[in-house]
Write a protein that holds these residues in place. Sequence first.
Motif, short mmCIF file in Angstrom:
data_model
loop_
_atom_site.label_atom_id
_atom_site.label_comp_id
_atom_site.label_asym_id
_atom_site.label_seq_id
_atom_site.Cartn_x
_atom_site.Cartn_y
_atom_site.Cartn_z
N ILE A 67 0.60 -1.18 0.17
CA ILE A 67 0.20 0.01 0.13
C ILE A 67 0.84 1.26 0.08
CG2 ILE A 67 -1.77 1.38 1.42
CD1 ILE A 67 -3.16 -1.44 2.04
N THR A 68 0.62 2.32 -0.75
CA THR A 68 1.48 3.54 -0.75
C THR A 68 0.29 4.75 -0.78
OG1 THR A 68 2.78 2.53 -2.58
CG2 THR A 68 2.70 4.88 -2.39
N ILE A 69 0.62 5.54 0.29
CA ILE A 69 -0.06 6.70 0.56
C ILE A 69 0.51 7.84 -0.15
CG2 ILE A 69 1.14 7.41 2.83
CD1 ILE A 69 -1.75 8.23 3.55
N SER A 70 -0.22 8.69 -0.81
CA SER A 70 0.35 10.02 -1.36
C SER A 70 -0.70 11.20 -1.12
CB SER A 70 0.65 9.85 -2.85
OG SER A 70 -0.29 9.44 -3.47
N ARG A 71 -0.04 12.29 -1.57
CA ARG A 71 -0.87 13.58 -1.11
C ARG A 71 -0.55 14.70 -2.37
NH1 ARG A 71 0.56 18.15 2.04
NH2 ARG A 71 -0.96 19.35 2.43
N ASP A 72 -1.87 15.15 -2.74
CA ASP A 72 -1.54 16.24 -3.77
C ASP A 72 -2.19 17.46 -2.90
OD1 ASP A 72 -2.15 18.27 -5.69
OD2 ASP A 72 -2.78 16.83 -7.13
N ALA A 73 -1.02 18.41 -2.57
CA ALA A 73 -1.45 19.44 -1.66
C ALA A 73 -2.28 20.61 -2.39
CB ALA A 73 -0.04 20.11 -0.99
N ALA A 74 -2.19 20.69 -3.54
CA ALA A 74 -2.81 21.69 -4.37
C ALA A 74 -4.22 21.34 -4.41
CB ALA A 74 -2.47 21.75 -5.82
#
Length: 116
Positions: A67-74
């Motif tokens: 599992i991979t978590i990621s974030r798009d701040a915009a």
Amino acid sequence: QVHLVESGGGLVQPGGSLNLSCAASGSINSLYAMGWHRQRPGRSRELVASITTRGSINYADSVKGRITISRDAAKNTVYLQMNSLKPEDTAVYYCAYDPRSGLRTWGQGTQVTVSS
């Protein structure tokens, strides 16, 4: 007040993949971290993964490597890419928003079912 909208749950066969997303809106200026927790049948809610605004990531041992978590701040959105899913990953997955101070905000939850 923060509002979280989750999407991406569903039914998948063992070994399959799903991608969950959680979009935050509202008073999000004090964000510290966002993450995903899950509640499996008959168990208490547990952390799956979290990511801070500085990019620090934490995974539960049971999901590391799958599992991979990621974030798009915009977009104020956090994603959870889940691969090699197992029946024991079946749970309601909840998005969590943690401010720098104050209480955590929870999403409404999205069901993930891994079954053949």
